[in-house]
Design a protein around this motif. Structure first.
Motif, PDB file in Angstrom:
ATOM      1  N   THR A  87       7.093  40.899  67.581  1.00  0.00           N
ATOM      2  CA  THR A  87       8.330  41.386  68.177  1.00  0.00           C
ATOM      3  C   THR A  87       8.813  40.408  69.242  1.00  0.00           C
ATOM      4  OG1 THR A  87       7.275  42.567  69.999  1.00  0.00           O
ATOM      5  CG2 THR A  87       7.389  43.712  67.872  1.00  0.00           C
ATOM      6  N   PRO A  88      10.028  40.592  69.763  1.00  0.00           N
ATOM      7  CA  PRO A  88      10.486  39.746  70.873  1.00  0.00           C
ATOM      8  C   PRO A  88       9.579  39.831  72.090  1.00  0.00           C
ATOM      9  CG  PRO A  88      12.358  40.838  69.864  1.00  0.00           C
ATOM     10  CD  PRO A  88      11.126  41.436  69.237  1.00  0.00           C
ATOM     11  N   ASP A  89       8.821  40.923  72.233  1.00  0.00           N
ATOM     12  CA  ASP A  89       7.855  41.064  73.328  1.00  0.00           C
ATOM     13  C   ASP A  89       6.494  40.483  72.971  1.00  0.00           C
ATOM     14  OD1 ASP A  89       9.699  42.366  74.947  1.00  0.00           O
ATOM     15  OD2 ASP A  89       9.209  44.327  74.089  1.00  0.00           O
ATOM     16  N   GLU A  90       6.417  39.828  71.804  1.00  0.00           N
ATOM     17  CA  GLU A  90       5.213  39.148  71.321  1.00  0.00           C
ATOM     18  C   GLU A  90       4.084  40.107  70.963  1.00  0.00           C
ATOM     19  OE1 GLU A  90       4.117  35.931  73.898  1.00  0.00           O
ATOM     20  OE2 GLU A  90       5.974  34.843  73.525  1.00  0.00           O
ATOM     21  N   ASP A  91       4.428  41.346  70.622  1.00  0.00           N
ATOM     22  CA  ASP A  91       3.449  42.244  70.013  1.00  0.00           C
ATOM     23  C   ASP A  91       3.319  41.868  68.539  1.00  0.00           C
ATOM     24  OD1 ASP A  91       2.824  43.715  72.236  1.00  0.00           O
ATOM     25  OD2 ASP A  91       4.286  45.305  71.830  1.00  0.00           O
ATOM     26  N   ILE A  92       2.102  41.641  68.097  1.00  0.00           N
ATOM     27  CA  ILE A  92       1.858  41.261  66.702  1.00  0.00           C
ATOM     28  C   ILE A  92       1.693  42.533  65.863  1.00  0.00           C
ATOM     29  CG2 ILE A  92       0.295  40.047  65.144  1.00  0.00           C
ATOM     30  CD1 ILE A  92      -0.457  38.245  67.506  1.00  0.00           C
ATOM     31  N   PHE A  93       2.346  42.569  64.718  1.00  0.00           N
ATOM     32  CA  PHE A  93       2.282  43.762  63.868  1.00  0.00           C
ATOM     33  C   PHE A  93       2.028  43.364  62.416  1.00  0.00           C
ATOM     34  CE2 PHE A  93       6.719  42.455  63.802  1.00  0.00           C
ATOM     35  CZ  PHE A  93       7.051  42.550  62.468  1.00  0.00           C
ATOM     36  N   ALA A  94       1.491  44.313  61.660  1.00  0.00           N
ATOM     37  CA  ALA A  94       1.308  44.152  60.213  1.00  0.00           C
ATOM     38  C   ALA A  94       1.794  45.416  59.535  1.00  0.00           C
ATOM     39  CB  ALA A  94      -0.157  43.893  59.877  1.00  0.00           C
ATOM     40  N   VAL A  95       2.279  45.270  58.304  1.00  0.00           N
ATOM     41  CA  VAL A  95       2.788  46.412  57.544  1.00  0.00           C
ATOM     42  C   VAL A  95       2.195  46.373  56.142  1.00  0.00           C
ATOM     43  CG1 VAL A  95       4.820  47.637  56.712  1.00  0.00           C
ATOM     44  CG2 VAL A  95       4.970  46.285  58.815  1.00  0.00           C
ATOM     45  N   GLU A  96       1.672  47.505  55.712  1.00  0.00           N
ATOM     46  CA  GLU A  96       1.285  47.694  54.313  1.00  0.00           C
ATOM     47  C   GLU A  96       2.385  48.512  53.656  1.00  0.00           C
ATOM     48  OE1 GLU A  96      -0.693  47.451  50.726  1.00  0.00           O
ATOM     49  OE2 GLU A  96      -1.067  46.349  52.593  1.00  0.00           O
ATOM     50  N   ALA A  97       2.970  47.984  52.597  1.00  0.00           N
ATOM     51  CA  ALA A  97       4.093  48.648  51.936  1.00  0.00           C
ATOM     52  C   ALA A  97       3.635  49.309  50.636  1.00  0.00           C
ATOM     53  CB  ALA A  97       5.205  47.643  51.641  1.00  0.00           C
ATOM     54  N   LYS A  98       4.091  50.535  50.418  1.00  0.00           N
ATOM     55  CA  LYS A  98       3.896  51.238  49.163  1.00  0.00           C
ATOM     56  C   LYS A  98       5.228  51.846  48.746  1.00  0.00           C
ATOM     57  CE  LYS A  98      -0.478  50.423  48.753  1.00  0.00           C
ATOM     58  NZ  LYS A  98      -0.947  49.497  47.693  1.00  0.00           N
ATOM     59  N   GLY A  99       5.341  52.165  47.470  1.00  0.00           N
ATOM     60  CA  GLY A  99       6.559  52.822  47.011  1.00  0.00           C
ATOM     61  C   GLY A  99       6.438  54.311  47.234  1.00  0.00           C
ATOM     62  N   ASP A 100       6.241  55.062  46.140  1.00  0.00           N
ATOM     63  CA  ASP A 100       6.004  56.501  46.270  1.00  0.00           C
ATOM     64  C   ASP A 100       4.639  56.874  45.694  1.00  0.00           C
ATOM     65  OD1 ASP A 100       6.499  56.088  43.609  1.00  0.00           O
ATOM     66  OD2 ASP A 100       8.395  57.194  43.555  1.00  0.00           O
ATOM     67  N   GLU A 101       3.767  55.862  45.513  1.00  0.00           N
ATOM     68  CA  GLU A 101       2.427  56.105  44.984  1.00  0.00           C
ATOM     69  C   GLU A 101       1.393  55.335  45.805  1.00  0.00           C
ATOM     70  OE1 GLU A 101       2.597  54.843  40.927  1.00  0.00           O
ATOM     71  OE2 GLU A 101       3.649  56.631  40.243  1.00  0.00           O
ATOM     72  N   ASP A 102       0.136  55.670  45.578  1.00  0.00           N
ATOM     73  CA  ASP A 102      -1.004  54.965  46.196  1.00  0.00           C
ATOM     74  C   ASP A 102      -0.951  54.995  47.721  1.00  0.00           C
ATOM     75  OD1 ASP A 102      -2.063  54.277  43.731  1.00  0.00           O
ATOM     76  OD2 ASP A 102      -0.916  52.410  43.637  1.00  0.00           O
ATOM     77  N   LEU A 103      -0.462  56.076  48.300  1.00  0.00           N
ATOM     78  CA  LEU A 103      -0.356  56.157  49.758  1.00  0.00           C
ATOM     79  C   LEU A 103      -1.724  56.187  50.429  1.00  0.00           C
ATOM     80  CD1 LEU A 103       2.284  56.301  51.474  1.00  0.00           C
ATOM     81  CD2 LEU A 103       2.615  56.698  49.056  1.00  0.00           C
ATOM     82  N   ARG A 104      -2.697  56.867  49.817  1.00  0.00           N
ATOM     83  CA  ARG A 104      -4.040  56.899  50.421  1.00  0.00           C
ATOM     84  C   ARG A 104      -4.622  55.488  50.515  1.00  0.00           C
ATOM     85  NH1 ARG A 104      -6.010  61.959  51.062  1.00  0.00           N
ATOM     86  NH2 ARG A 104      -5.105  63.624  49.758  1.00  0.00           N
ATOM     87  N   LYS A 105      -4.501  54.735  49.454  1.00  0.00           N
ATOM     88  CA  LYS A 105      -4.979  53.346  49.452  1.00  0.00           C
ATOM     89  C   LYS A 105      -4.237  52.523  50.497  1.00  0.00           C
ATOM     90  CE  LYS A 105      -5.476  49.308  46.419  1.00  0.00           C
ATOM     91  NZ  LYS A 105      -5.228  48.775  45.050  1.00  0.00           N
ATOM     92  N   GLY A 106      -2.928  52.730  50.593  1.00  0.00           N
ATOM     93  CA  GLY A 106      -2.140  51.984  51.566  1.00  0.00           C
ATOM     94  C   GLY A 106      -2.558  52.268  52.996  1.00  0.00           C
ATOM     95  N   ILE A 107      -2.880  53.512  53.286  1.00  0.00           N
ATOM     96  CA  ILE A 107      -3.324  53.868  54.643  1.00  0.00           C
ATOM     97  C   ILE A 107      -4.632  53.159  54.966  1.00  0.00           C
ATOM     98  CG2 ILE A 107      -4.240  55.784  56.030  1.00  0.00           C
ATOM     99  CD1 ILE A 107      -2.100  57.557  54.685  1.00  0.00           C
ATOM    100  N   GLY A 108      -5.526  53.090  53.998  1.00  0.00           N
ATOM    101  CA  GLY A 108      -6.786  52.383  54.216  1.00  0.00           C
ATOM    102  C   GLY A 108      -6.574  50.904  54.484  1.00  0.00           C
ATOM    103  N   GLN A 109      -5.646  50.296  53.743  1.00  0.00           N
ATOM    104  CA  GLN A 109      -5.361  48.872  53.952  1.00  0.00           C
ATOM    105  C   GLN A 109      -4.706  48.633  55.316  1.00  0.00           C
ATOM    106  OE1 GLN A 109      -3.073  48.493  50.341  1.00  0.00           O
ATOM    107  NE2 GLN A 109      -4.702  47.326  49.315  1.00  0.00           N
ATOM    108  N   ALA A 110      -3.767  49.488  55.686  1.00  0.00           N
ATOM    109  CA  ALA A 110      -3.113  49.340  56.984  1.00  0.00           C
ATOM    110  C   ALA A 110      -4.111  49.542  58.124  1.00  0.00           C
ATOM    111  CB  ALA A 110      -1.958  50.337  57.099  1.00  0.00           C
ATOM    112  N   ALA A 111      -5.040  50.466  57.960  1.00  0.00           N
ATOM    113  CA  ALA A 111      -6.076  50.680  58.982  1.00  0.00           C
ATOM    114  C   ALA A 111      -6.955  49.438  59.120  1.00  0.00           C
ATOM    115  CB  ALA A 111      -6.910  51.905  58.629  1.00  0.00           C
ATOM    116  N   HIS A 112      -7.212  48.765  58.008  1.00  0.00           N
ATOM    117  CA  HIS A 112      -7.995  47.520  58.034  1.00  0.00           C
ATOM    118  C   HIS A 112      -7.304  46.450  58.868  1.00  0.00           C
ATOM    119  CE1 HIS A 112     -10.323  44.096  56.489  1.00  0.00           C
ATOM    120  NE2 HIS A 112      -9.162  43.500  56.243  1.00  0.00           N
ATOM    121  N   TYR A 113      -5.968  46.400  58.812  1.00  0.00           N
ATOM    122  CA  TYR A 113      -5.230  45.368  59.547  1.00  0.00           C
ATOM    123  C   TYR A 113      -5.299  45.550  61.059  1.00  0.00           C
ATOM    124  CZ  TYR A 113      -3.096  44.548  54.959  1.00  0.00           C
ATOM    125  OH  TYR A 113      -2.891  44.290  53.627  1.00  0.00           O
ATOM    126  N   ARG A 114      -5.677  46.731  61.527  1.00  0.00           N
ATOM    127  CA  ARG A 114      -5.657  46.998  62.966  1.00  0.00           C
ATOM    128  C   ARG A 114      -6.554  46.038  63.740  1.00  0.00           C
ATOM    129  NH1 ARG A 114      -7.113  51.640  65.424  1.00  0.00           N
ATOM    130  NH2 ARG A 114      -5.438  51.418  66.951  1.00  0.00           N
TER     131      ARG A 114
END
Length: 451
Positions: A87-114
């Motif tokens: 961000t402009p404040d130099e906070d680093i972020f990551a996003v895991e994108a899913k459509g309308d399926e595999d949301l459980r898997k996506g949450i696990g991947q996004a948690a890994h990025y933390r």
């Protein structure tokens, strides 16, 4: 009597069908990524989309959106996030994108990025994401609900800021490489080992009483007590340290240049009799005595290896503060101040600078003509400070000649201390043979003052 009733009209399901279609909007991952990229770009965030997914979409987004790039190498653990940035404040972020399926898997991947970012998000089609919102939030994630071609901004949920990310520094350094212009903001640090040479143009301007051209500097230098015959290096260093500034074809003193003259005047006029064998009675002006004193300081360095900090702590401290105004040297000092202990192997120091700011490495260490080689090295790989081959390549890109003068300058003003291994112009740079040492309290105070 048989009564015949008319057949009823068939029910109209059109409204219900419309509602059902609306409730089951089909949205694929590329749709989510594109909508999110448009949103992040409008917010002024700098971000990179995984090059290995979504076909040509990452390249198309990078061409179309000013703040978007393509990510080929930035990983968190073994995974490349769908989107990573800051961000402009130099906070680093990551996003895991899913459509309308595999949301459980996506949450696990996004948690890994933390572990590698300040904030991690899951992005998906809004109605599908709503079912898993509580789960995502309980994992410390933020959510980006997407509907149609846009992000539902009122429904965005912020994540828990991750202050203990174990791989955050590595991610930040990788982003630094991606955002580097590979062009140092620092004025060139010239090939001179003695930082007090920056004071020579100051004396010349004061002696003549007006701004000077380079040819006029030559005349003043040649007439000085020790018959100086080089203008270029001293003038470049004086400009780099902010003591003189150029207007047209002439150079004039800055406020710092005036201050340096007053300080040097006090040092020279208060030297003990016969200090370093100097007989000041031979010289009828203070400028001549200044030239002669700096000439003797240089000889003490050349023949007795005496640093300026030992010969005149006042001058060395003033010049050190001027060096600290140079962004690249300020960064180097911060790195030393935060390093464990007060001794570091040369190639590790260079690797820390290269990964923290490629632009700073170019300004401090890179040999002329090897800029493209350095860029390819840090862009094409995912190097670390512990990568021996990477450090060997950095030593080759730097070269002994580039290190020789810079090292002696920061040693002379007291940023580095005795115990630092000198690098000579004909040395072969080998890992494990050259170390830097510094006074922890000095490095720490310099680092804190530069924040």
């Amino acid at each position: 009597m048989l009564r015949v009733f008319p057949s009823p009209e068939p029910p109209d399901f059109s409204l219900e069908l419309i509602i059902l279609v609306h409730d089951s909007v089909v949205m694929d991952e590329p749709d989510v990524v594109e909508a999110l990229a448009e949103y992040l770009n409008a917010k002024g965030y700098t971000f990179y989309v995984d090059s290995g997914a979504y076909g040509n979409l990452p390249a198309e987004l990078a061409d179309r959106l000013d703040n978007c790039g393509v990510n080929t190498a930035i990983r968190i653990g073994q995974r490349i996030p769908d989107i990573i940035g800051f961000t402009p404040d130099e906070d680093i972020f990551a996003v895991e994108a899913k459509g309308d399926e595999d949301l459980r898997k996506g949450i696990g991947q996004a948690a890994h990025y933390r572990k590698g970012v300040h904030k991690s998000f899951i992005a998906a089609e809004e109605s599908a994401l709503a079912e898993f919102q509580d789960t995502a939030l309980s994992c410390g994630l933020g959510i980006f609900p997407v509907t149609g071609p846009s992000v539902s901004e009122p429904e965005i949920e912020k994540p828990v800021a991750n202050i203990g990310a174990t791989e955050l520094n590595r991610t930040r350094r990788a982003l630094n490489v991606r955002t580097s212009r590979f062009q140092s903001d620092t004025a060139p640090i010239p090939s001179t080992s003695r930082p007090e040479n920056a004071l020579l143009p100051v004396i010349a301007i004061k002696q003549e009483g007006h701004p000077l051209s380079e040819d006029e500097f030559d005349d003043v230098y040649e007439a000085s007590p020790q018959g100086l015959n080089t203008v270029g290096h001293s003038l470049t260093l004086a400009r780099t340290l902010g003591l003189v500034t150029r207007t047209g074809k002439t150079y004039r003193l800055t406020d710092e240049g005036d201050l340096s003259f007053l300080l040097l005047h006090g040092v020279v006029e208060n030297l003990p009799d016969n200090y370093l064998g100097l007989d000041m009675s031979k010289y009828d002006t203070v400028e001549k005595r200044m030239f002669r004193t700096l000439g003797q300081f240089k000889k003490e360095g050349q023949y007795r290896n005496k640093k300026l900090y030992t010969l005149s702590t006042e001058l060395a401290t003033f010049l050190r503060n001027q060096y600290m105004n140079i962004p690249d040297i300020r960064l180097l000092t911060l790195i030393l101040a935060s390093y464990r202990g007060n001794r570091i192997e040369l190639s590790k120091a260079m690797a820390l600078v290269a990964l923290e700011s490629p632009d700073a490495f170019l300004g401090l260490f890179c040999s002329r003509g090897k800029e493209d080689e350095f860029r390819e090295l840090v862009e094409d790989e995912d190097p670390t400070v512990e990568d021996r081959e990477f450090r060997e390549d950095l030593l080759d890109i730097a070269g002994a000649n580039s290190l020789y003068n810079f090292l002696y300058q920061i040693w002379n003003v007291g940023i580095l201390r005795d115990g630092t291994d000198p690098v000579h112009q004909d040395d072969e740079l080998v890992i494990g043979e050259f170390y830097w040492e510094w006074e922890s309290d000095i490095a720490r105070s310099l680092g804190e003052s530069s924040l």
